[in-house]
Design a protein around this motif. Sequence first.
Motif, PDB file in Angstrom:
ATOM      1  N   HIS A   1       0.836  -1.207   0.000  1.00  0.00           N
ATOM      2  CA  HIS A   1       0.000   0.000   0.000  1.00  0.00           C
ATOM      3  C   HIS A   1       0.872   1.260   0.000  1.00  0.00           C
ATOM      4  CE1 HIS A   1      -3.595   2.280   0.356  1.00  0.00           C
ATOM      5  NE2 HIS A   1      -3.183   2.864   1.478  1.00  0.00           N
TER       6      HIS A   1
ATOM      7  N   ARG B   1       2.513   1.759  -3.767  1.00  0.00           N
ATOM      8  CA  ARG B   1       1.682   1.497  -4.948  1.00  0.00           C
ATOM      9  C   ARG B   1       2.245   2.130  -6.224  1.00  0.00           C
ATOM     10  NH1 ARG B   1      -3.142  -0.952  -4.164  1.00  0.00           N
ATOM     11  NH2 ARG B   1      -3.748  -1.137  -2.005  1.00  0.00           N
TER      12      ARG B   1
ATOM     13  N   ARG C   1       3.289  -0.394  -9.180  1.00  0.00           N
ATOM     14  CA  ARG C   1       2.315  -0.610 -10.256  1.00  0.00           C
ATOM     15  C   ARG C   1       2.895  -0.316 -11.642  1.00  0.00           C
ATOM     16  NH1 ARG C   1      -0.935   2.818 -12.615  1.00  0.00           N
ATOM     17  NH2 ARG C   1      -2.900   1.721 -12.440  1.00  0.00           N
TER      18      ARG C   1
ATOM     19  N   TRP D   1      -0.796  -6.535 -10.694  1.00  0.00           N
ATOM     20  CA  TRP D   1      -1.796  -6.950  -9.698  1.00  0.00           C
ATOM     21  C   TRP D   1      -1.972  -5.949  -8.560  1.00  0.00           C
ATOM     22  CZ3 TRP D   1       1.169  -7.221  -5.334  1.00  0.00           C
ATOM     23  CH2 TRP D   1       2.525  -7.527  -5.500  1.00  0.00           C
TER      24      TRP D   1
ATOM     25  N   ASP E   1      -3.370  -2.802  -8.343  1.00  0.00           N
ATOM     26  CA  ASP E   1      -4.674  -2.148  -8.145  1.00  0.00           C
ATOM     27  C   ASP E   1      -5.706  -3.118  -7.579  1.00  0.00           C
ATOM     28  OD1 ASP E   1      -3.360   0.001  -9.186  1.00  0.00           O
ATOM     29  OD2 ASP E   1      -4.713   0.305 -10.891  1.00  0.00           O
TER      30      ASP E   1
ATOM     31  N   GLU F   1      -6.466  -4.818  -2.580  1.00  0.00           N
ATOM     32  CA  GLU F   1      -7.195  -3.744  -1.889  1.00  0.00           C
ATOM     33  C   GLU F   1      -7.164  -3.868  -0.372  1.00  0.00           C
ATOM     34  OE1 GLU F   1     -10.426  -2.747  -5.374  1.00  0.00           O
ATOM     35  OE2 GLU F   1     -10.948  -4.255  -3.854  1.00  0.00           O
TER      36      GLU F   1
ATOM     37  N   TYR G   1      -2.608  -2.607 -16.747  1.00  0.00           N
ATOM     38  CA  TYR G   1      -3.706  -1.671 -16.486  1.00  0.00           C
ATOM     39  C   TYR G   1      -4.315  -1.039 -17.740  1.00  0.00           C
ATOM     40  CZ  TYR G   1      -1.420  -2.346 -12.059  1.00  0.00           C
ATOM     41  OH  TYR G   1      -0.830  -2.943 -10.979  1.00  0.00           O
TER      42      TYR G   1
END
Length: 180
Positions: free
Chosen positions: A27, A30, A34, A39, A41, A44, A161
């Motif tokens: 977190h 990120r 990313r 993976w 996003d 959570e 993405y």
Amino acid sequence: MDLIVNKNVKLKEVEMEDAPSLYALIHANRGHLRRFLGWIDATEGTADIEMFIAGSRQRRMMQNGTDYGLWYKGRIIGVVGLHYMDWINHCTSIGYWIIENMQGKGIMTAAVSRLIRYVFDELGLNRVEIRCAVENEKSRAIPERLGFTREGQIRQGEWLYDHYVDHIVYGLLKNEWRRA
Ligand SMILES: CC(C)(COP(=O)(O)OP(=O)(O)OC[C@H]1O[C@@H](n2cnc3c(N)ncnc32)[C@H](O)[C@@H]1OP(=O)(O)O)[C@@H](O)C(=O)NCCC(=O)NCCS
């Protein structure tokens, strides 16, 4: 089995108790992660990490790969894994990530080198593969530093993405491996 890399770094197979700290790391990183991991996003909450760890434990039980927490001075700072173990063809594939502010110290190169030694000397496999996005220079530098051969390029091998990236496939054979 845990793998000692050096006096500060070790690889410990991921366990459920690692889920909260691993989620916190992801977190907090990120933006960094990313860019080349598809993976992030979809990750959570801690429950998503628990699913990852359950999958990893299952692969371990089936002798089909595993994931290790990358620990530096008693703190988890990333993950290194064997995606699968192909016992018919004696090969496997390695993936990895580390938090942004622990890059640039050679920690991942040392960890991957230790994992390769385990794969060749202790598991008795013959081939290790690493695939990196063409644009992922920091990741590509790891197999290049460790003497892998660039074997080819896979077109649109990964969806990130909103776009595909091509992958470079690096391979290392047991008889090419030089013990550090
Ligand atoms: C890919 C990734 C793990 C590389 O991390 P890294 O810290 O660059 O890798 P290393 O630990 O091997 O460190 C190499 C760097 O440390 C330096 N270094 C210092 N001491 C070193 C040593 N003893 N041995 C090797 N390198 C050393 C190198 O010069 C290099 O620095 P540079 O990037 O400024 O050229 C990291 O960028 C990452 O997690 N990225 C996001 C996720 C990702 O892309 N994963 C891979 C998907 S294929």
